[in-house]
Design a protein around this motif. Structure first.
Motif, PDB file in Angstrom:
ATOM      1  N   ASP A  76     -90.421   1.208 -58.819  1.00 28.21           N
ATOM      2  CA  ASP A  76     -91.812   1.580 -59.058  1.00 28.21           C
ATOM      3  C   ASP A  76     -91.863   2.671 -60.125  1.00 28.21           C
ATOM      4  N   MET A  77     -92.948   2.712 -60.877  1.00 30.36           N
ATOM      5  CA  MET A  77     -93.073   3.698 -61.935  1.00 30.36           C
ATOM      6  C   MET A  77     -93.524   5.060 -61.440  1.00 30.36           C
ATOM      7  N   GLN A  78     -94.177   5.116 -60.293  1.00 34.73           N
ATOM      8  CA  GLN A  78     -94.643   6.389 -59.751  1.00 34.73           C
ATOM      9  C   GLN A  78     -93.952   6.644 -58.420  1.00 34.73           C
ATOM     10  N   LEU A  79     -93.012   7.586 -58.404  1.00 30.20           N
ATOM     11  CA  LEU A  79     -92.270   7.908 -57.192  1.00 30.20           C
ATOM     12  C   LEU A  79     -92.617   9.314 -56.722  1.00 30.20           C
TER      13      LEU A  79
ATOM     14  N   MET B  85     -73.934  -9.124 -65.181  1.00 27.72           N
ATOM     15  CA  MET B  85     -74.518 -10.388 -64.735  1.00 27.72           C
ATOM     16  C   MET B  85     -73.940 -10.778 -63.377  1.00 27.72           C
ATOM     17  N   TYR B  86     -74.786 -11.311 -62.520  1.00 26.51           N
ATOM     18  CA  TYR B  86     -74.328 -11.665 -61.181  1.00 26.51           C
ATOM     19  C   TYR B  86     -73.321 -12.807 -61.244  1.00 26.51           C
ATOM     20  N   GLN B  87     -72.469 -12.867 -60.242  1.00 27.21           N
ATOM     21  CA  GLN B  87     -71.480 -13.933 -60.162  1.00 27.21           C
ATOM     22  C   GLN B  87     -71.604 -14.627 -58.815  1.00 27.21           C
ATOM     23  N   GLY B  88     -71.197 -15.866 -58.754  1.00 26.60           N
ATOM     24  CA  GLY B  88     -71.311 -16.624 -57.520  1.00 26.60           C
ATOM     25  C   GLY B  88     -72.683 -17.237 -57.376  1.00 26.60           C
ATOM     26  N   ASP B  89     -73.165 -17.337 -56.139  1.00 27.97           N
ATOM     27  CA  ASP B  89     -74.461 -17.988 -55.926  1.00 27.97           C
ATOM     28  C   ASP B  89     -75.490 -17.057 -55.293  1.00 27.97           C
ATOM     29  N   THR B  90     -75.236 -15.727 -55.333  1.00 30.14           N
ATOM     30  CA  THR B  90     -76.152 -14.766 -54.726  1.00 30.14           C
ATOM     31  C   THR B  90     -76.447 -13.613 -55.682  1.00 30.14           C
ATOM     32  N   ILE B  91     -77.719 -13.285 -55.815  1.00 29.56           N
ATOM     33  CA  ILE B  91     -78.169 -12.148 -56.617  1.00 29.56           C
ATOM     34  C   ILE B  91     -78.456 -10.990 -55.671  1.00 29.56           C
ATOM     35  N   ASN B  92     -77.768  -9.889 -55.853  1.00 32.00           N
ATOM     36  CA  ASN B  92     -77.976  -8.713 -55.015  1.00 32.00           C
ATOM     37  C   ASN B  92     -79.044  -7.809 -55.631  1.00 32.00           C
ATOM     38  N   VAL B  93     -80.016  -7.418 -54.798  1.00 31.11           N
ATOM     39  CA  VAL B  93     -81.186  -6.687 -55.280  1.00 31.11           C
ATOM     40  C   VAL B  93     -81.349  -5.366 -54.529  1.00 31.11           C
ATOM     41  N   PHE B  94     -81.764  -4.341 -55.271  1.00 33.37           N
ATOM     42  CA  PHE B  94     -82.106  -3.046 -54.687  1.00 33.37           C
ATOM     43  C   PHE B  94     -83.555  -2.744 -55.046  1.00 33.37           C
ATOM     44  N   VAL B  95     -84.329  -2.224 -54.083  1.00 35.87           N
ATOM     45  CA  VAL B  95     -85.755  -1.961 -54.289  1.00 35.87           C
ATOM     46  C   VAL B  95     -86.052  -0.477 -54.113  1.00 35.87           C
ATOM     47  N   THR B  96     -86.766   0.101 -55.080  1.00 39.18           N
ATOM     48  CA  THR B  96     -87.198   1.496 -54.987  1.00 39.18           C
ATOM     49  C   THR B  96     -88.715   1.578 -55.100  1.00 39.18           C
ATOM     50  N   ASP B  97     -89.341   2.075 -54.042  1.00 40.23           N
ATOM     51  CA  ASP B  97     -90.790   2.279 -54.030  1.00 40.23           C
ATOM     52  C   ASP B  97     -91.112   3.302 -52.955  1.00 40.23           C
ATOM     53  N   ASP B  98     -92.025   4.226 -53.255  1.00 40.78           N
ATOM     54  CA  ASP B  98     -92.310   5.268 -52.278  1.00 40.78           C
ATOM     55  C   ASP B  98     -93.332   4.840 -51.227  1.00 40.78           C
ATOM     56  N   HIS B  99     -93.777   3.598 -51.288  1.00 42.25           N
ATOM     57  CA  HIS B  99     -94.685   3.067 -50.267  1.00 42.25           C
ATOM     58  C   HIS B  99     -93.925   2.095 -49.364  1.00 42.25           C
ATOM     59  N   GLU B 100     -93.878   2.415 -48.084  1.00 41.60           N
ATOM     60  CA  GLU B 100     -93.144   1.584 -47.136  1.00 41.60           C
ATOM     61  C   GLU B 100     -93.688   0.163 -47.093  1.00 41.60           C
ATOM     62  N   ALA B 101     -95.016   0.019 -47.232  1.00 42.76           N
ATOM     63  CA  ALA B 101     -95.635  -1.309 -47.173  1.00 42.76           C
ATOM     64  C   ALA B 101     -95.139  -2.198 -48.314  1.00 42.76           C
ATOM     65  N   VAL B 102     -94.931  -1.605 -49.495  1.00 47.13           N
ATOM     66  CA  VAL B 102     -94.443  -2.383 -50.637  1.00 47.13           C
ATOM     67  C   VAL B 102     -93.001  -2.807 -50.402  1.00 47.13           C
ATOM     68  N   ARG B 103     -92.189  -1.893 -49.911  1.00 49.33           N
ATOM     69  CA  ARG B 103     -90.794  -2.234 -49.627  1.00 49.33           C
ATOM     70  C   ARG B 103     -90.708  -3.340 -48.583  1.00 49.33           C
ATOM     71  N   PHE B 104     -91.557  -3.257 -47.569  1.00 45.40           N
ATOM     72  CA  PHE B 104     -91.577  -4.276 -46.517  1.00 45.40           C
ATOM     73  C   PHE B 104     -92.007  -5.627 -47.081  1.00 45.40           C
ATOM     74  N   ALA B 105     -93.031  -5.621 -47.951  1.00 52.20           N
ATOM     75  CA  ALA B 105     -93.519  -6.877 -48.532  1.00 52.20           C
ATOM     76  C   ALA B 105     -92.437  -7.544 -49.379  1.00 52.20           C
ATOM     77  N   LEU B 106     -91.753  -6.750 -50.197  1.00 51.96           N
ATOM     78  CA  LEU B 106     -90.699  -7.309 -51.042  1.00 51.96           C
ATOM     79  C   LEU B 106     -89.547  -7.845 -50.194  1.00 51.96           C
ATOM     80  N   GLU B 107     -89.191  -7.120 -49.153  1.00 50.73           N
ATOM     81  CA  GLU B 107     -88.125  -7.579 -48.265  1.00 50.73           C
ATOM     82  C   GLU B 107     -88.516  -8.896 -47.594  1.00 50.73           C
TER      83      GLU B 107
END
Length: 222
Positions: A64-67, A1-23
């Motif tokens: 993502d489910m399809q990499l 479980m995260y601690q403090g006031d920030t949640i650190n996130v990692f994103v995996t997707d083979d489409h650059e557009a999806v990674r950019f949108a999430l960022e």
């Protein structure tokens, strides 16, 4: 479980557009209120993800489910088998199609499921929720409704939990089903006969069509 006031996130997707949108969503929608959300890294493949997570310690993984090199299911299973439990990493599965069943996603060890068609606000809410509730399950309203439909259809037909597991694997040969469920081929045949009778169908193809229609299995294989 995260601690403090920030949640650190990692994103995996083979489409650059999806990674950019999430960022972009994380930067524009998640920085004004606590807990803040911080993107610590991205990857385009399963191998990159597993390597990165050896050193990075995100609170939440969106995968993502399809990499390009594997499936998200295999990434999730690998992480859980390495002992990375819910209290260490919450995992949100993402998919842009219906090629993976929700039941398979949740059985792999994911904490939640999101369609890529969901809004940015929904993604942000999901990230915050599963980070604050490790070990619990997050589903969008559309996915939750899908599971209700599946349960209703199976319960109405009188399909037992074990028969449900057999039906989920109906596209496989009986020998493989038996190995996966740790039962004999003869038992598999008996369950399939019972399923046919309860669904009022006469063939494996008809049973498969029923399972796909209610959403228990993907409508088509990739």
């Amino acid at each position: 479980m995260y601690q403090g006031d920030t949640i650190n996130v990692f994103v995996t997707d083979d489409h650059e557009a999806v990674r950019f949108a999430l960022e972009s969503w994380i930067k524009t929608k998640a920085g004004d209120e606590k807990p803040f959300i911080n993107l610590v890294g991205t990857a385009s493949s399963g191998a990159e993800t597993l390597t990165a997570l050896k050193t990075l310690k995100p609170d939440v993984l969106l995968v993502d489910m399809q990499l390009s090199d594997t499936t998200g299911l295999e990434v999730i299973k690998s992480l859980r088998q390495k002992g990375i439990t819910n209290d260490k990493l919450s995992i949100l599965a993402m998919t842009g199609n219906e090629s993976v069943s929700v039941h398979d996603i949740l059985a792999s060890g994911a904490n939640g499921y999101l369609s890529k068609a969901e809004s940015g606000d929904t993604f942000i809410n999901a990230i915050r929720w599963i980070a604050e509730h490790p070990g619990e399950l997050w589903l969008s309203s559309s996915v939750a409704q899908q599971l209700v439909v599946i349960d209703h259809a199976l319960n109405s037909a009188g399909i037992t939990p074990v028969e449900r597991n057999v039906l989920r694997l109906i596209r496989l040969p009986n020998k493989e089903i038996a190995e996966l469920l740790n039962i004999s081929e003869g038992t598999v045949k008996n369950y399939i006969s019972s399923i046919y009778q309860k669904l009022n169908v006469g063939s494996r193809l008809e049973a498969t069509k029923f399972a796909a229609k209610i959403g228990l299995i993907p409508s088509a294989q990739r």
